[in-house]
Design a protein around this motif. Sequence first.
Motif, PDB file in Angstrom:
ATOM      1  N   ARG A   2      20.704  31.093 -22.070  1.00 25.21           N
ATOM      2  CA  ARG A   2      21.125  32.247 -21.308  1.00 25.21           C
ATOM      3  C   ARG A   2      20.181  32.611 -20.181  1.00 25.21           C
ATOM      4  O   ARG A   2      19.062  32.150 -20.131  1.00 25.21           O
ATOM      5  CB  ARG A   2      21.188  33.453 -22.242  1.00 25.21           C
ATOM      6  CG  ARG A   2      22.467  33.535 -22.977  1.00 25.21           C
ATOM      7  CD  ARG A   2      23.604  33.772 -21.996  1.00 25.21           C
ATOM      8  NE  ARG A   2      24.880  33.511 -22.622  1.00 25.21           N
ATOM      9  CZ  ARG A   2      25.378  34.228 -23.603  1.00 25.21           C
ATOM     10  NH1 ARG A   2      24.692  35.234 -24.076  1.00 25.21           N
ATOM     11  NH2 ARG A   2      26.537  33.949 -24.111  1.00 25.21           N
ATOM     12  N   VAL A  58      29.824  33.173 -17.420  1.00 28.76           N
ATOM     13  CA  VAL A  58      30.652  33.156 -18.634  1.00 28.76           C
ATOM     14  C   VAL A  58      31.020  34.586 -19.013  1.00 28.76           C
ATOM     15  O   VAL A  58      30.343  35.544 -18.635  1.00 28.76           O
ATOM     16  CB  VAL A  58      29.925  32.492 -19.829  1.00 28.76           C
ATOM     17  CG1 VAL A  58      29.777  30.995 -19.612  1.00 28.76           C
ATOM     18  CG2 VAL A  58      28.588  33.154 -20.110  1.00 28.76           C
ATOM     19  N   THR A  59      32.097  34.695 -19.762  1.00 27.20           N
ATOM     20  CA  THR A  59      32.478  35.984 -20.323  1.00 27.20           C
ATOM     21  C   THR A  59      31.609  36.195 -21.550  1.00 27.20           C
ATOM     22  O   THR A  59      31.703  35.436 -22.516  1.00 27.20           O
ATOM     23  CB  THR A  59      33.965  35.975 -20.720  1.00 27.20           C
ATOM     24  OG1 THR A  59      34.721  35.639 -19.556  1.00 27.20           O
ATOM     25  CG2 THR A  59      34.395  37.325 -21.256  1.00 27.20           C
ATOM     26  N   ALA A  60      30.745  37.182 -21.498  1.00 24.38           N
ATOM     27  CA  ALA A  60      29.811  37.399 -22.603  1.00 24.38           C
ATOM     28  C   ALA A  60      29.712  38.891 -22.884  1.00 24.38           C
ATOM     29  O   ALA A  60      30.135  39.720 -22.080  1.00 24.38           O
ATOM     30  CB  ALA A  60      28.440  36.833 -22.242  1.00 24.38           C
ATOM     31  N   ALA A  61      29.151  39.214 -24.033  1.00 22.44           N
ATOM     32  CA  ALA A  61      29.029  40.616 -24.434  1.00 22.44           C
ATOM     33  C   ALA A  61      28.218  41.408 -23.410  1.00 22.44           C
ATOM     34  O   ALA A  61      27.264  40.889 -22.839  1.00 22.44           O
ATOM     35  CB  ALA A  61      28.368  40.693 -25.801  1.00 22.44           C
ATOM     36  N   THR A  63      26.138  43.647 -23.816  1.00 23.26           N
ATOM     37  CA  THR A  63      24.781  43.949 -24.246  1.00 23.26           C
ATOM     38  C   THR A  63      23.803  42.841 -23.906  1.00 23.26           C
ATOM     39  O   THR A  63      22.598  43.015 -24.018  1.00 23.26           O
ATOM     40  CB  THR A  63      24.771  44.151 -25.764  1.00 23.26           C
ATOM     41  OG1 THR A  63      25.609  43.156 -26.348  1.00 23.26           O
ATOM     42  CG2 THR A  63      25.269  45.522 -26.135  1.00 23.26           C
ATOM     43  N   LEU A  64      24.328  41.680 -23.501  1.00 22.70           N
ATOM     44  CA  LEU A  64      23.422  40.592 -23.159  1.00 22.70           C
ATOM     45  C   LEU A  64      22.871  40.806 -21.761  1.00 22.70           C
ATOM     46  O   LEU A  64      23.528  41.363 -20.894  1.00 22.70           O
ATOM     47  CB  LEU A  64      24.158  39.257 -23.244  1.00 22.70           C
ATOM     48  CG  LEU A  64      24.563  38.902 -24.678  1.00 22.70           C
ATOM     49  CD1 LEU A  64      25.434  37.672 -24.692  1.00 22.70           C
ATOM     50  CD2 LEU A  64      23.335  38.689 -25.542  1.00 22.70           C
TER      51      LEU A  64
END
Lengths: 180, 85, 449
Positions: A2, A58-61, A63-64
Amino acid sequence: MRSAPLTSTEGLARVTLELHHEVTMFLYEEAEALDNGRFRAWLDLLTEDIAYRMPIRVTAAHTLADSLLDGADHFHEDRYSLEKRVHRFETDHAWTEDPPSRTRRFVSNVRAWTAADGDDVIVKSYLLLFRSRGDVREPDWVSAERTDVLRRAGTRFQIARRLIAVDESVLRTQNLAVFL
Amino acid sequence: MSADPAEPESGDLAAGEYVEIANEFAFVKVRTVHTRNGMRLEITSPRLGRGIRLCPMELETLTWQTPETFSGFLQTPHGPEPEAE
Amino acid sequence: MNLESIVKAVNDGMIPPAIYSDEEIFRLERERIFGRSWMYLAHESEIPEPGDYVVRRIVEDSFIVVRDEHGEVRVLANVCLHRGMQVCRAELGNASHFRCPYHAWTYKNTGELVGLPFHEDAFGGDANLSRKEMALMPAPRLAIHRGLIFASLDENAPPLEEHMGGFDYFLDFYVNQSEAGVEVRGPQRWIVDANWKIGAENFSGDSYHTPHTHASVVEIGLFREPKANKRKEGALYFAGGGGGTSYKLPERDFAANLAYVGYPPEMIERMRARWTTAQRALISDGPFMVSAATLVPNLSLVHNWPVVNAEGQVVPFISIRLWQPISATRTEVISWFAVDKLAPAWFKELSYKSYLMCFGSSGMFEQDDVENFTSLTAVAKGQFAQRILLNGRMGLARDGSFLHEPIADWPGPGRAFTGYGEYNQREVLRRWGEWMLDTGGSGSNGSAR
């Protein structure tokens, strides 16, 4: 995996109004060169050690820290590969851009800081690329934020680093035969 | 000192840097806290407003748990449920 | 045209354009091909640790591809059993449990339901809604070959090995260069206005397009190979469920040929140890080097060796890609970079650069390919255009016999030709026709759908 490294602007001083105007005009003129297919002129705006990168989103949470992938890109270019790309458009066989796309690069939300180590200027801008091909297709859009490091080269600037943070995880343009 | 309601109240303990651990389902902050005579690992969930401080032995017990232990904890996916009135 | 006459025409090498544009045909493909065949979803290196997951689709169906807490790979329908909400909405992550965002039903990463709020009060507890009996729906079939994770929605699908057949001999050149296998980066994802079959056919065997479509990359000195004369010396092979193109190599020597395409000695030695005598013979005696390939229906591979820097260094790359259909005329292209896990770090970096220059969303080969694919798809929509049958008979005489004999001493499985010919595209479409005409009623492939 990430968190692609973004140039940090934390604690940096904003540039003066005059310098802000200068870097904004630089970005506008760069967009003008690209929109008019003057790719050689565009290459001239890049330093010899240019690092030109567009990581995959990317589609990510939420909170990241970041949703840009590190080590996975659409572009990860140096001078050699950018020269090849421009050279290819100069041949008679780059079909994807012959007839050429009609492009319009809308550059906005320009913010600029003086880099910690002196002369370089860090510039963030929004880019909206409109791309129209042929007569029956819907036009394509690419939206991104760019973080550039501009370096003084005599009386003008050159781009030493560009990081393109694209907003789509799945691009809706048929290819990236365009520079952003 | 932060006024985070999720933090257990026990005075102004010295504490390490928060490490945030998240996925699309949950978000917690983790840090060490130092008592007068020792230390604990503090886990807080800002969203649930809950927190816990675990001592080394409690942490050690976690190392021999199986995933089933945690599946058991998640029988009530948001923590303890009040008795039906 | 009805389906039988379409398939008959296709089998004669004359292609009705409607197969690239007709939504009714796509509806049948969805059911008869994507609902039955083995579909590639992900590579194991994308989910190396327990809890790692990626979300992938088979047409509209979303699946969580996850390595569970015990290390086993699972393919689970991304559908909460309660009200059908997508359980995972991020496209990748790490989690031991998945908690549905709608009502918080919570599943282990094996798929088992472990918790739901107010279970006793709302559902009468396990006596009335037994959690043990409920799990995220697993894909009916799951198989992993050399780290490639496949699933089938048909519980009666033949084993993956049978589907792949002799193609595994060729697949090894891409994903089995050492005992460690490959690791992937990406994928890049983008949408093109093209039918999914066009790319699959092209990668399976279209060496004829290379000298013309890709003239620019030769002109700029990026790739030495595709000049027309050289390209037709390559072998076009088809074995089992897949086929591909290759280039003729300069020497009759295993190591020299792999060095020619840019592999360093340590990688060559691992390949020598890893591959069978018959596999090594393709490179030493053929001598041929695999390039593009397709495993039906929609998985393709690429192996090319461009000049990667101003010093003239040649470095090969491998790419895995999926032609994921959205409709008859739209396809999501999903493209991964792959490299042997044991390759030296410098090689991984240069190989990655070599990939980005050639293929993927910005690749210079790919750019021109997609222009062809979208144009062909747009044309295929026309009612007048649909009166013609496209000519896919290259390599066939009028009476249907081959213009050239297959290679007699071909070291690999299946059949191979040199010279130009659409042998492989016809094979891809022949299998397409078989699926399309198999209604699944009484055949071995049948299952309740």
